[in-house]
Design a protein around this motif. Structure first.
Motif, short mmCIF file in Angstrom:
data_model
loop_
_atom_site.label_atom_id
_atom_site.label_comp_id
_atom_site.label_asym_id
_atom_site.label_seq_id
_atom_site.Cartn_x
_atom_site.Cartn_y
_atom_site.Cartn_z
N UNK A 1 0.71 -1.40 0.06
CA UNK A 1 0.24 0.00 0.00
C UNK A 1 0.87 1.14 0.16
N UNK A 2 2.08 1.40 0.41
CA UNK A 2 3.10 2.28 0.40
C UNK A 2 3.45 2.64 -1.06
N UNK A 3 3.69 1.83 -1.82
CA UNK A 3 3.91 1.99 -3.19
C UNK A 3 2.81 2.23 -3.93
N UNK A 4 1.76 1.34 -3.77
CA UNK A 4 0.48 1.78 -4.64
C UNK A 4 -0.33 2.99 -4.06
N UNK B 1 2.17 5.77 -5.80
CA UNK B 1 2.21 5.80 -7.31
C UNK B 1 0.85 6.11 -7.88
N UNK B 2 -0.23 5.68 -7.32
CA UNK B 2 -1.65 5.85 -7.72
C UNK B 2 -2.38 6.90 -7.42
N UNK B 3 -1.61 7.73 -6.49
CA UNK B 3 -2.07 8.85 -6.08
C UNK B 3 -3.43 8.74 -5.23
N UNK B 4 -3.73 7.61 -4.64
CA UNK B 4 -4.85 7.43 -3.85
C UNK B 4 -4.89 8.33 -2.49
N UNK B 5 -5.70 8.93 -2.50
CA UNK B 5 -5.86 10.06 -1.44
C UNK B 5 -6.85 9.41 -0.02
N UNK B 6 -6.30 9.11 0.81
CA UNK B 6 -6.94 8.69 2.03
C UNK B 6 -6.81 9.68 3.33
N UNK C 1 -0.39 4.63 5.85
CA UNK C 1 -0.27 5.69 6.70
C UNK C 1 1.14 6.20 6.33
N UNK C 2 1.96 5.28 6.05
CA UNK C 2 3.39 5.85 5.49
C UNK C 2 3.13 6.35 4.01
N UNK C 3 2.34 6.37 3.32
CA UNK C 3 1.84 6.74 1.96
C UNK C 3 1.43 8.28 2.16
N UNK C 4 0.37 8.38 2.99
CA UNK C 4 -0.24 9.66 3.37
C UNK C 4 0.96 10.59 3.76
N UNK C 5 2.00 10.38 4.59
CA UNK C 5 3.03 11.12 4.80
C UNK C 5 3.94 11.67 3.76
N UNK C 6 4.32 10.77 2.63
CA UNK C 6 4.73 11.07 1.62
C UNK C 6 3.97 11.95 0.48
N UNK C 7 2.85 11.67 0.53
CA UNK C 7 1.92 12.58 -0.21
C UNK C 7 1.79 13.93 0.06
N UNK C 8 2.17 14.14 1.23
CA UNK C 8 2.26 15.50 1.68
C UNK C 8 2.98 16.42 0.98
N UNK C 9 3.96 15.79 0.30
CA UNK C 9 4.96 16.67 -0.18
C UNK C 9 4.88 16.86 -1.45
N UNK C 10 4.02 16.10 -2.33
CA UNK C 10 3.80 16.09 -3.70
C UNK C 10 5.25 15.94 -4.37
N UNK C 11 5.68 14.66 -4.18
CA UNK C 11 7.04 14.25 -4.86
C UNK C 11 6.90 14.41 -6.43
N UNK D 1 9.85 6.38 -8.48
CA UNK D 1 9.82 5.05 -8.23
C UNK D 1 10.97 4.57 -7.60
N UNK D 2 12.31 4.93 -7.95
CA UNK D 2 13.55 4.72 -7.41
C UNK D 2 13.51 5.10 -5.94
N UNK D 3 12.96 6.56 -5.62
CA UNK D 3 12.96 7.13 -4.55
C UNK D 3 11.97 6.27 -3.54
N UNK D 4 10.97 5.87 -3.95
CA UNK D 4 10.10 5.11 -3.12
C UNK D 4 10.38 3.58 -2.58
N UNK D 5 11.25 2.95 -3.63
CA UNK D 5 11.65 1.76 -3.39
C UNK D 5 12.90 2.06 -2.05
N UNK D 6 13.88 2.94 -2.30
CA UNK D 6 14.67 3.33 -1.28
C UNK D 6 14.10 3.43 -0.15
N UNK D 7 13.13 4.38 0.02
CA UNK D 7 12.25 4.74 1.29
C UNK D 7 11.85 3.37 1.84
#
Length: 231
Positions: free
Chosen positions: A93-96, A99-104, A152-162, A168-174
């Motif tokens: 769910x972090x990656x999905x 990458x899919x910009x699912x807003x929760x 929960x992890x995804x919502x933290x990253x989505x705040x910054x509109x990467x 993709x590479x940065x998400x894998x690293x994260x």
């Protein structure tokens, strides 16, 4: 020597639980990390690796759930199985989610994460069998709650509109960083629990710890639900 190790391990574990009432509510992104994420461009593998590890190590909500998951697991094979189920859930769910910009809604997701802590403490205390004469499937529960932890992890990253460049590479690293942080934290948690299992007071310690887990989860849920209705 063994008694000193046990005392140190127990202090670390209970200290983490005590901090929940204060720090878990402020859990988020520090100023330096926020500044980096807001200005990030292109592939930044090592910084995202570090951020992922740091986020997990300071993520009391995630770690408290893991404490509950492994508390009564005695074999390394079982620990590996449950941690893997949790990892599959939150990695998916972090990656999905990003990458899919699912807003929760972040408050609702974090409230569910708090619920996962309550659930595991209640389960470890035998609450389901005593109150409902029914036992949930532990593996499926860890996987399902892992999915919410990932959101929960995804919502933290989505705040910054990467930016899409290198995303993709940065998400894998994260995500790899999250796993490294999780592994490092589990080492200390397992040392504490395994050390205390050798003492006669473990049953009393286990009841106290899982009651504390439930209390922490309830506080987290209440805080996040308050944020949801107020904001």
């Amino acid at each position: 020597m063994q008694n000193s190790l046990i005392k140190l391990s127990l202090t670390l574990l209970l200290g983490a639980l005590a901090l929940v009432s204060i720090d878990v509510f402020a859990h988020g992104v520090d100023d330096n990390t926020r500044a980096f994420l807001e200005q990030n461009q292109g592939v930044q593998f090592i910084p995202f690796l570090y951020i992922g590890a740091k986020h997990m190590i300071t993520g009391y909500d995630h770690l408290l759930f893991l404490v509950g998951v492994i508390f009564f697991l005695y074999r390394s094979k079982e620990v590996l199985l449950y941690v893997t189920m949790f990892t599959i859930g939150h990695s998916t769910t972090l990656l999905f989610g990003v990458l899919s910009d699912i807003q929760v809604n972040a408050y609702l997701i974090d409230a569910i994460i708090g619920l996962s802590v309550v659930y595991k403490g209640f389960d470890n205390l035998g609450g389901f069998k005593r109150c409902f004469n029914w036992q949930p499937n532990a593996q499926w529960a860890v996987l399902i709650f892992g999915l919410f932890h990932g959101f929960g992890l995804a919502t933290k990253l989505q705040e910054f509109h990467l930016p899409a460049d290198g995303l993709i590479t940065n998400l894998i690293a994260f995500n790899i960083g999250v796993e490294l942080g999780q592994f490092a934290a589990l080492v200390f948690i397992l040392i504490a629990i395994n050390a205390w299992r050798k003492l006669p007071s473990f049953q009393r310690f286990s009841t106290m710890t899982n009651t504390a887990l439930m209390s922490a989860g309830v506080m987290l849920m209440g805080y996040q639900l308050t944020g949801y209705f107020v904001n």
